[in-house]
Design a protein around this motif. Structure first.
Motif, PDB file in Angstrom:
ATOM      1  N   ALA A  28     -16.253  21.556  54.977  1.00 46.99           N
ATOM      2  CA  ALA A  28     -17.522  21.035  54.465  1.00 46.99           C
ATOM      3  C   ALA A  28     -17.484  20.794  52.959  1.00 46.99           C
ATOM      4  O   ALA A  28     -18.438  20.257  52.389  1.00 46.99           O
ATOM      5  CB  ALA A  28     -18.654  22.009  54.799  1.00 46.99           C
ATOM      6  N   TRP A  29     -16.403  21.202  52.325  1.00 46.92           N
ATOM      7  CA  TRP A  29     -16.281  21.110  50.867  1.00 46.92           C
ATOM      8  C   TRP A  29     -15.439  19.900  50.496  1.00 46.92           C
ATOM      9  O   TRP A  29     -14.300  19.756  50.939  1.00 46.92           O
ATOM     10  CB  TRP A  29     -15.636  22.377  50.333  1.00 46.92           C
ATOM     11  CG  TRP A  29     -15.314  22.386  48.871  1.00 46.92           C
ATOM     12  CD1 TRP A  29     -14.177  21.925  48.286  1.00 46.92           C
ATOM     13  CD2 TRP A  29     -16.136  22.885  47.809  1.00 46.92           C
ATOM     14  NE1 TRP A  29     -14.221  22.103  46.930  1.00 46.92           N
ATOM     15  CE2 TRP A  29     -15.417  22.700  46.607  1.00 46.92           C
ATOM     16  CE3 TRP A  29     -17.391  23.488  47.752  1.00 46.92           C
ATOM     17  CZ2 TRP A  29     -15.920  23.074  45.370  1.00 46.92           C
ATOM     18  CZ3 TRP A  29     -17.889  23.870  46.515  1.00 46.92           C
ATOM     19  CH2 TRP A  29     -17.167  23.669  45.354  1.00 46.92           C
ATOM     20  N   THR A  30     -16.002  19.017  49.679  1.00 48.01           N
ATOM     21  CA  THR A  30     -15.261  17.870  49.168  1.00 48.01           C
ATOM     22  C   THR A  30     -14.754  18.219  47.777  1.00 48.01           C
ATOM     23  O   THR A  30     -15.565  18.434  46.862  1.00 48.01           O
ATOM     24  CB  THR A  30     -16.147  16.622  49.092  1.00 48.01           C
ATOM     25  OG1 THR A  30     -16.635  16.315  50.403  1.00 48.01           O
ATOM     26  CG2 THR A  30     -15.356  15.429  48.561  1.00 48.01           C
ATOM     27  N   PRO A  31     -13.435  18.319  47.589  1.00 48.89           N
ATOM     28  CA  PRO A  31     -12.913  18.774  46.297  1.00 48.89           C
ATOM     29  C   PRO A  31     -13.316  17.851  45.151  1.00 48.89           C
ATOM     30  O   PRO A  31     -13.211  16.624  45.253  1.00 48.89           O
ATOM     31  CB  PRO A  31     -11.395  18.759  46.496  1.00 48.89           C
ATOM     32  CG  PRO A  31     -11.205  18.837  47.975  1.00 48.89           C
ATOM     33  CD  PRO A  31     -12.362  18.090  48.561  1.00 48.89           C
ATOM     34  N   ALA A  32     -13.776  18.446  44.064  1.00 51.53           N
ATOM     35  CA  ALA A  32     -14.038  17.692  42.849  1.00 51.53           C
ATOM     36  C   ALA A  32     -12.705  17.332  42.196  1.00 51.53           C
ATOM     37  O   ALA A  32     -11.815  18.167  42.098  1.00 51.53           O
ATOM     38  CB  ALA A  32     -14.895  18.519  41.895  1.00 51.53           C
ATOM     39  N   ARG A  33     -12.578  16.090  41.765  1.00 53.64           N
ATOM     40  CA  ARG A  33     -11.338  15.615  41.160  1.00 53.64           C
ATOM     41  C   ARG A  33     -11.516  15.475  39.653  1.00 53.64           C
ATOM     42  O   ARG A  33     -12.486  14.899  39.176  1.00 53.64           O
ATOM     43  CB  ARG A  33     -10.944  14.261  41.757  1.00 53.64           C
ATOM     44  CG  ARG A  33     -10.731  14.302  43.269  1.00 53.64           C
ATOM     45  CD  ARG A  33      -9.483  15.057  43.640  1.00 53.64           C
ATOM     46  NE  ARG A  33      -9.293  15.108  45.084  1.00 53.64           N
ATOM     47  CZ  ARG A  33      -8.268  15.690  45.681  1.00 53.64           C
ATOM     48  NH1 ARG A  33      -7.341  16.275  44.956  1.00 53.64           N
ATOM     49  NH2 ARG A  33      -8.177  15.716  46.991  1.00 53.64           N
ATOM     50  N   PHE A  34     -10.555  16.003  38.912  1.00 57.73           N
ATOM     51  CA  PHE A  34     -10.589  15.974  37.464  1.00 57.73           C
ATOM     52  C   PHE A  34      -9.465  15.071  36.962  1.00 57.73           C
ATOM     53  O   PHE A  34      -8.373  15.045  37.528  1.00 57.73           O
ATOM     54  CB  PHE A  34     -10.411  17.380  36.905  1.00 57.73           C
ATOM     55  CG  PHE A  34     -11.530  18.325  37.255  1.00 57.73           C
ATOM     56  CD1 PHE A  34     -12.487  18.662  36.318  1.00 57.73           C
ATOM     57  CD2 PHE A  34     -11.626  18.865  38.535  1.00 57.73           C
ATOM     58  CE1 PHE A  34     -13.519  19.530  36.636  1.00 57.73           C
ATOM     59  CE2 PHE A  34     -12.659  19.731  38.866  1.00 57.73           C
ATOM     60  CZ  PHE A  34     -13.605  20.067  37.917  1.00 57.73           C
ATOM     61  N   GLU A  35      -9.738  14.359  35.892  1.00 58.24           N
ATOM     62  CA  GLU A  35      -8.747  13.412  35.389  1.00 58.24           C
ATOM     63  C   GLU A  35      -7.522  14.134  34.836  1.00 58.24           C
ATOM     64  O   GLU A  35      -7.615  15.289  34.395  1.00 58.24           O
ATOM     65  CB  GLU A  35      -9.368  12.532  34.310  1.00 58.24           C
ATOM     66  CG  GLU A  35      -9.772  13.256  33.040  1.00 58.24           C
ATOM     67  CD  GLU A  35     -10.369  12.310  32.014  1.00 58.24           C
ATOM     68  OE1 GLU A  35     -10.244  11.101  32.194  1.00 58.24           O
ATOM     69  OE2 GLU A  35     -10.943  12.795  31.020  1.00 58.24           O
ATOM     70  N   PRO A  36      -6.335  13.475  34.856  1.00 64.68           N
ATOM     71  CA  PRO A  36      -5.133  14.072  34.273  1.00 64.68           C
ATOM     72  C   PRO A  36      -5.365  14.448  32.812  1.00 64.68           C
ATOM     73  O   PRO A  36      -6.071  13.755  32.075  1.00 64.68           O
ATOM     74  CB  PRO A  36      -4.091  12.961  34.402  1.00 64.68           C
ATOM     75  CG  PRO A  36      -4.558  12.146  35.564  1.00 64.68           C
ATOM     76  CD  PRO A  36      -6.057  12.167  35.492  1.00 64.68           C
ATOM     77  N   GLY A  37      -4.777  15.562  32.395  1.00 63.36           N
ATOM     78  CA  GLY A  37      -4.972  16.050  31.044  1.00 63.36           C
ATOM     79  C   GLY A  37      -6.097  17.049  30.914  1.00 63.36           C
ATOM     80  O   GLY A  37      -6.287  17.649  29.855  1.00 63.36           O
ATOM     81  N   THR A  38      -6.837  17.266  32.015  1.00 66.50           N
ATOM     82  CA  THR A  38      -7.915  18.248  32.013  1.00 66.50           C
ATOM     83  C   THR A  38      -7.358  19.658  31.809  1.00 66.50           C
ATOM     84  O   THR A  38      -6.310  20.002  32.340  1.00 66.50           O
ATOM     85  CB  THR A  38      -8.682  18.190  33.348  1.00 66.50           C
ATOM     86  OG1 THR A  38      -9.434  16.974  33.396  1.00 66.50           O
ATOM     87  CG2 THR A  38      -9.627  19.365  33.507  1.00 66.50           C
TER      88      THR A  38
END
Length: 356
Positions: free
Chosen positions: A128-138
């Motif tokens: 049920a969890w949609t992973p949050a995506r963070f930009e490269p370099g985070t």
């Protein structure tokens, strides 16, 4: 005191191959359609010797077994009961979900893809969890679950297409990015919030940009609270935060004896008034009512527990800890991740009352 490790597993068996007839004159070697799980060791392999179908492995290690992935859930009272999570690549930060599972900040090492996952108590991903995506370099510095939300702080940039440079709040059930942004007291967006601590429905952030500060928010709503850190430390120097229901602790300049040098400051959790300070503290973690203090560069290296309200020594201490990476309390025990004169870091369990 118990060091939490798994038992040494018997030497592993060589992989079998199937040999099938070719369509013409030669034989073809075909790999087994269901290969065995790859096993490994937790150190360096220096020698191999095969006798029949048994492979003997020698080197500097003390665990042999199947890989756990980037996260392994260890039972708090039985160090041999380990639930691996092969769905996690490389875990950098974790936060308990309150139901035996974990929120995990993950690095995909091959694609520079950064995500926050929800891993259930059985080691599997929450569908049920949609992973949050963070930009490269985070750079994710802290992860806290509280108030039905998962707070992520650091130097973040864009999260799921939304710019959240200093901190972001995710829905604890779905993973959706919530319409909340950390701001300064004057309403300016925060660009970098390296440290975070949580207790009693409050989240504390140390802010570096646009101006150094320590702020507190309500965990459920994200609303700024009337907390103002008074006097020391020099806020820009804060390197760690920890919190109990009644105190916020900070490591920074101006927190040593008489307000001189590096040390530990304790503030009233609601008002921010300075209550006490102490020198010689280099790392801190909070328990329910304690603050654990590590002195890494003083001899002997020591981890001790102070009364959070007064700063008085409780008598709980562990000597020769080596490097301490993390400390937490549960089940009447204090769990410590430390080297303790080892070449590698291990989890250790101590009685929370006696330190034995």
């Amino acid at each position: 005191m118990t060091r939490m490790t798994r038992s040494l597993v018997a030497p592993w068996t060589a992989l079998a191959l199937l040999v099938g007839a070719a369509s013409h004159v030669s034989a073809q070697i075909v790999p087994e359609s269901t290969p065995m799980a790859t096993w490994g060791v937790n150190g360096e392999v220096r020698a191999l010797a095969r006798v029949g179908r048994t492979l003997y492995v020698g080197g500097t290690f003390d665990i042999v077994g199947p890989p756990s992935g980037g996260l392994a859930i260890v039972d708090g009272t039985n160090a041999g009961a380990i639930t691996p999570s092969a769905d996690v690549a490389s875990a950098n930060r974790v936060a308990p979900d309150g139901a035996g599972g974990w929120y995990v900040a993950q690095w995909y090492t091959s694609a520079l893809d950064i995500a926050v996952l929800h891993i259930r108590a059985d080691g599997t991903r929450d569908p049920a969890w949609t992973p949050a995506r963070f930009e490269p370099g985070t750079s994710i510095y802290r992860l806290v679950a509280a108030g039905g939300r998962v707070y992520v702080s650091g130097s973040l940039g864009v999260v799921n297409g939304v710019r959240r440079p200093g901190a972001v709040a995710l829905d604890a059930t779905t993973g959706a990015v919530l319409p909340w942004a950390l701001t300064t007291r004057g309403g300016q967006p925060v660009y970098e919030a390296p440290m975070m601590a949580s207790a009693a429905g409050r989240i504390y952030f140390s802010i570096l940009s646009p101006a150094a500060d320590i702020v507190a928010i309500d965990a459920s709503s994200g609303t700024l609270l009337p907390f103002q850190a008074v006097s020391a430390p020099v806020v820009a120097s804060v390197s760690q935060l920890a919190a109990t229901a009644t105190r916020l602790f900070a490591i920074g300049d101006g927190c040593g004896p008489n307000g001189v040098g590096l040390g530990l400051c304790a503030f009233d959790a609601q008002s921010g008034a300075l209550v006490w300070r102490r020198g010689g503290a280099e790392q801190i973690w909070s328990g329910a009512t304690r603050v654990y203090v590590a002195t890494r560069f003083l001899q002997p290296e020591k981890l001790e527990a102070l009364d959070g309200d007064t700063g008085a020594a409780t008598g709980w201490s562990v000597l020769d800890t080596g490097y301490v990476a993390d400390v937490s309390e549960a089940n009447g025990r204090t769990y410590v991740i430390a080297t303790r004169n080892q070449s590698r870091t291990y989890p250790w369990a101590f009685d929370a009352a006696t330190a034995n």
